[in-house]
Design an enzyme around this catalytic site. Structure first.
Site, mmCIF file in Angstrom:
data_model
loop_
_atom_site.group_PDB
_atom_site.id
_atom_site.type_symbol
_atom_site.label_atom_id
_atom_site.label_comp_id
_atom_site.label_asym_id
_atom_site.label_seq_id
_atom_site.Cartn_x
_atom_site.Cartn_y
_atom_site.Cartn_z
ATOM 1 N N CYS A 12 8.128 6.257 1.369
ATOM 2 C CA CYS A 12 7.447 5.581 2.477
ATOM 3 C C CYS A 12 7.023 4.220 1.944
ATOM 4 C CB CYS A 12 6.224 6.388 2.896
ATOM 5 S SG CYS A 12 5.191 5.495 4.078
ATOM 6 N N CYS A 52 -11.211 -0.683 -7.081
ATOM 7 C CA CYS A 52 -9.852 -0.813 -7.632
ATOM 8 C C CYS A 52 -9.710 -2.114 -8.445
ATOM 9 C CB CYS A 52 -8.835 -0.802 -6.483
ATOM 10 S SG CYS A 52 -7.143 -0.885 -7.073
ATOM 11 N N CYS A 98 -5.490 -7.348 -4.663
ATOM 12 C CA CYS A 98 -4.777 -7.488 -3.382
ATOM 13 C C CYS A 98 -5.714 -8.160 -2.365
ATOM 14 C CB CYS A 98 -4.353 -6.112 -2.876
ATOM 15 S SG CYS A 98 -3.543 -5.108 -4.149
ATOM 16 N N CYS A 141 -1.825 12.382 4.364
ATOM 17 C CA CYS A 141 -1.604 11.415 3.287
ATOM 18 C C CYS A 141 -2.900 11.148 2.523
ATOM 19 C CB CYS A 141 -1.063 10.110 3.880
ATOM 20 S SG CYS A 141 -0.747 8.869 2.619
ATOM 21 N N CYS A 173 -7.466 -6.334 0.638
ATOM 22 C CA CYS A 173 -7.943 -4.949 0.510
ATOM 23 C C CYS A 173 -9.461 -4.801 0.381
ATOM 24 C CB CYS A 173 -7.266 -4.271 -0.677
ATOM 25 S SG CYS A 173 -7.629 -2.494 -0.690
ATOM 26 N N CYS A 205 1.774 13.763 1.649
ATOM 27 C CA CYS A 205 2.082 12.418 1.159
ATOM 28 C C CYS A 205 0.928 11.953 0.271
ATOM 29 C CB CYS A 205 2.233 11.497 2.368
ATOM 30 S SG CYS A 205 2.538 9.774 1.951
HETATM 31 N N1 SAM Z 1 -3.842 1.787 -4.261
HETATM 32 C C1 SAM Z 1 -2.665 2.263 -3.694
HETATM 33 C C2 SAM Z 1 -1.633 1.185 -3.455
HETATM 34 O O1 SAM Z 1 -1.979 0.033 -3.397
HETATM 35 O O2 SAM Z 1 -0.482 1.535 -3.311
HETATM 36 C C3 SAM Z 1 -2.862 3.034 -2.408
HETATM 37 C C4 SAM Z 1 -3.815 2.580 -1.324
HETATM 38 S S1 SAM Z 1 -3.514 1.002 -0.564
HETATM 39 C C5 SAM Z 1 -5.018 0.804 0.358
HETATM 40 C C6 SAM Z 1 -2.274 1.314 0.660
HETATM 41 C C7 SAM Z 1 -1.813 0.187 1.540
HETATM 42 O O3 SAM Z 1 -2.762 -0.081 2.563
HETATM 43 C C8 SAM Z 1 -1.591 -1.168 0.901
HETATM 44 O O4 SAM Z 1 -0.382 -1.229 0.219
HETATM 45 C C9 SAM Z 1 -1.613 -2.097 2.105
HETATM 46 O O5 SAM Z 1 -0.290 -2.314 2.584
HETATM 47 C C10 SAM Z 1 -2.444 -1.329 3.139
HETATM 48 N N2 SAM Z 1 -3.696 -2.053 3.440
HETATM 49 C C11 SAM Z 1 -4.764 -2.171 2.632
HETATM 50 N N3 SAM Z 1 -5.718 -2.948 3.197
HETATM 51 C C12 SAM Z 1 -5.242 -3.336 4.401
HETATM 52 C C13 SAM Z 1 -5.751 -4.168 5.446
HETATM 53 N N4 SAM Z 1 -6.927 -4.764 5.345
HETATM 54 N N5 SAM Z 1 -4.998 -4.363 6.542
HETATM 55 C C14 SAM Z 1 -3.783 -3.763 6.637
HETATM 56 N N6 SAM Z 1 -3.243 -2.967 5.685
HETATM 57 C C15 SAM Z 1 -3.958 -2.768 4.567
HETATM 58 C C1 DTB Z 2 -0.090 2.101 4.845
HETATM 59 O O1 DTB Z 2 0.891 1.334 4.835
HETATM 60 N N1 DTB Z 2 -1.175 1.933 5.607
HETATM 61 C C2 DTB Z 2 -2.153 2.954 5.342
HETATM 62 C C3 DTB Z 2 -1.372 3.899 4.378
HETATM 63 N N2 DTB Z 2 -0.171 3.192 4.127
HETATM 64 C C4 DTB Z 2 -1.989 4.364 3.135
HETATM 65 C C5 DTB Z 2 -3.428 2.404 4.813
HETATM 66 C C6 DTB Z 2 -4.059 1.343 5.686
HETATM 67 C C7 DTB Z 2 -5.337 0.931 5.062
HETATM 68 C C8 DTB Z 2 -6.130 0.017 5.921
HETATM 69 C C9 DTB Z 2 -7.411 -0.411 5.306
HETATM 70 C C10 DTB Z 2 -8.363 0.700 4.995
HETATM 71 O O2 DTB Z 2 -8.564 1.633 5.801
HETATM 72 O O3 DTB Z 2 -8.990 0.671 3.934
HETATM 73 FE FE1 SF4 Z 3 -6.120 -1.292 -5.095
HETATM 74 FE FE2 SF4 Z 3 -6.313 -1.882 -2.529
HETATM 75 FE FE3 SF4 Z 3 -4.471 -3.063 -4.013
HETATM 76 FE FE4 SF4 Z 3 -4.241 -0.414 -3.449
HETATM 77 S S1 SF4 Z 3 -4.146 -2.112 -2.007
HETATM 78 S S2 SF4 Z 3 -3.909 -1.417 -5.428
HETATM 79 S S3 SF4 Z 3 -6.429 0.151 -3.405
HETATM 80 S S4 SF4 Z 3 -6.700 -3.286 -4.259
#
Ligand code: SAM
Ligand code: DTB
Ligand code: SF4
Length: 326
Positions: free
Chosen positions: A193, A57, A61, A101, A64, A133
């Site tokens: 959500c 991506c 973030c 989802c 992530c 979702c």
């Molecule tokens: N790329 C899209 C976005 O950012 O909306 C969808 C996927 S993104 C992985 C969805 C959510 O997962 C993020 O907004 C974040 O709140 C959560 N998330 C990602 N990495 C995480 C982590 N290491 N611990 C907890 N929550 C995480």
């Molecule tokens: C949300 O708030 N938590 C979920 C869902 N929405 C998409 C994702 C959590 C991702 C945790 C890190 C991972 O599994 O990559």
């Molecule tokens: Fe990309 Fe992860 Fe950020 Fe979603 S949370 S926009 S997958 S870097």
């Protein structure tokens, strides 16, 4: 039109601060009372996640595992094929999930064959009688409309934290961009959500402002997602300390009091929480979890562990699937 971030509301930041700082006994008592007035406290919604497009991506973030900016060991993959997604959705339903989802590691949706494939996935999963979702990054109004027409029930798009704290975590997009997508989703008639992550180094004031932002969406989000940071090696937040459970409970209880009718999902970070930790969150008003041993790329408790926890706590999975909004 760009909507304002903080609209007029009697829910002032100060009011939320007073709730957040109530003595724990009073906060839990009040939150549980409001929870019972609005929900069956023995029912927990079980959702399942599928990463339909993993890794690579362009966003930065800091939490992530899927950001291309960090070396986390997550391999970049192409968008999944329709049939494989449908098989995964059927398996999720067989395991008791009532919501499915699909997540993509995209900054934003681009019109074209990949988006068309996702629309096909939404249509196909919709036929399985589950709440469908998606979480695909930023959306325009017309993309939101197309998802709605395909049968999308909910869109997940997290604000993640307070507006003030946001630039410490992400610099490749603005808080306003996220808010705008949430408005686009709402305008298309898709349920919202949204939520965020605890434990990224934010202050209590940041948590209160984050909760305030969630609560002043009008209407309030149908679903609020509370993640506990999973510190991912290779990301800037890899060394963050775990948030104490009672702080998660305080956030959940405050969320329940200020958003009495929203589903509150205890999302990432349940792995490593004890049963009693999770019980406190359910008592405080959390009524939804992700099941299955994987979230998007990270670990989640095994299904059998969750089933045993439900038995011991006399909880059951809500079998009701919400009606599609008109
Ligand atoms: N790329 C899209 C976005 O950012 O909306 C969808 C996927 S993104 C992985 C969805 C959510 O997962 C993020 O907004 C974040 O709140 C959560 N998330 C990602 N990495 C995480 C982590 N290491 N611990 C907890 N929550 C995480
Ligand atoms: C949300 O708030 N938590 C979920 C869902 N929405 C998409 C994702 C959590 C991702 C945790 C890190 C991972 O599994 O990559
Ligand atoms: Fe990309 Fe992860 Fe950020 Fe979603 S949370 S926009 S997958 S870097």
């Amino acid at each position: 039109m760009t909507m304002s971030i903080h609209n007029d509301s009697s829910l002032s930041i100060n009011k939320i601060k007073n709730i957040y700082h109530l003595p724990m006994t009073d906060l839990l008592h009040r939150a549980h009372q409001v929870h019972r007035e609005n929900f069956d406290p023995h029912k927990i919604q079980t959702s399942m996640l599928l990463s339909i497009k993993t890794g690579g991506c362009p966003e930065n973030c800091s939490y992530c595992p899927q950001s291309a900016h960090y070396q986390t060991g997550v391999e970049k993959e192409k968008l999944m094929e329709l049939d494989d997604v449908v098989s995964a959705a059927k398996a999720a339903k067989a395991k008791g999930a009532t919501r499915f989802c699909m997540g993509a590691a995209w900054r934003e949706v681009r019109d074209g064959p990949l988006f068309d494939r996702v629309l096909g996935m939404v249509k196909a999963v919709r036929k399985l009688d589950m709440e469908v979702c998606c979480t695909l990054g930023m959306l325009t109004k017309s993309q939101a409309q197309k998802l709605k027409e395909a049968g999308l029930y909910a869109y997940n798009h997290n604000i993640d934290c307070s507006e003030n704290f946001y630039p410490n975590i992400i610099t490749t997009r603005k808080y306003e961009d996220r808010i705008q997508t949430i408005h686009n989703v709402r305008e298309a008639g898709i349920t919202v959500c949204t939520g965020g992550i605890l434990g990224m180094g934010e202050t209590e004031q940041d948590r209160i402002e984050f909760l305030h932002q969630l609560a002043v969406f009008d209407p309030q989000p149908e679903s609020v997602t509370i993640n506990k940071l999973i510190p991912i090696p290779g990301t800037p937040l890899e060394k963050q300390k775990t948030v104490p459970t009672l702080e998660v409970v305080r956030v959940v209880a405050t969320a329940r009091l200020i958003m009495p009718k929203s589903m509150i999902r205890l999302s990432a970070g349940r792995e490593g929480m004890t049963e009693s930790d999770q019980f406190l969150c359910f008592f405080a008003g959390a009524n939804s979890i992700f099941i299955g041993d994987k979230l998007l790329t990270s670990a989640n408790p095994d299904l059998s562990e969750d089933q045993q926890m439900f038995e011991r706590l006399n909880l059951s999975s809500s079998d009701k699937v919400a009606q599609q909004p008109s």
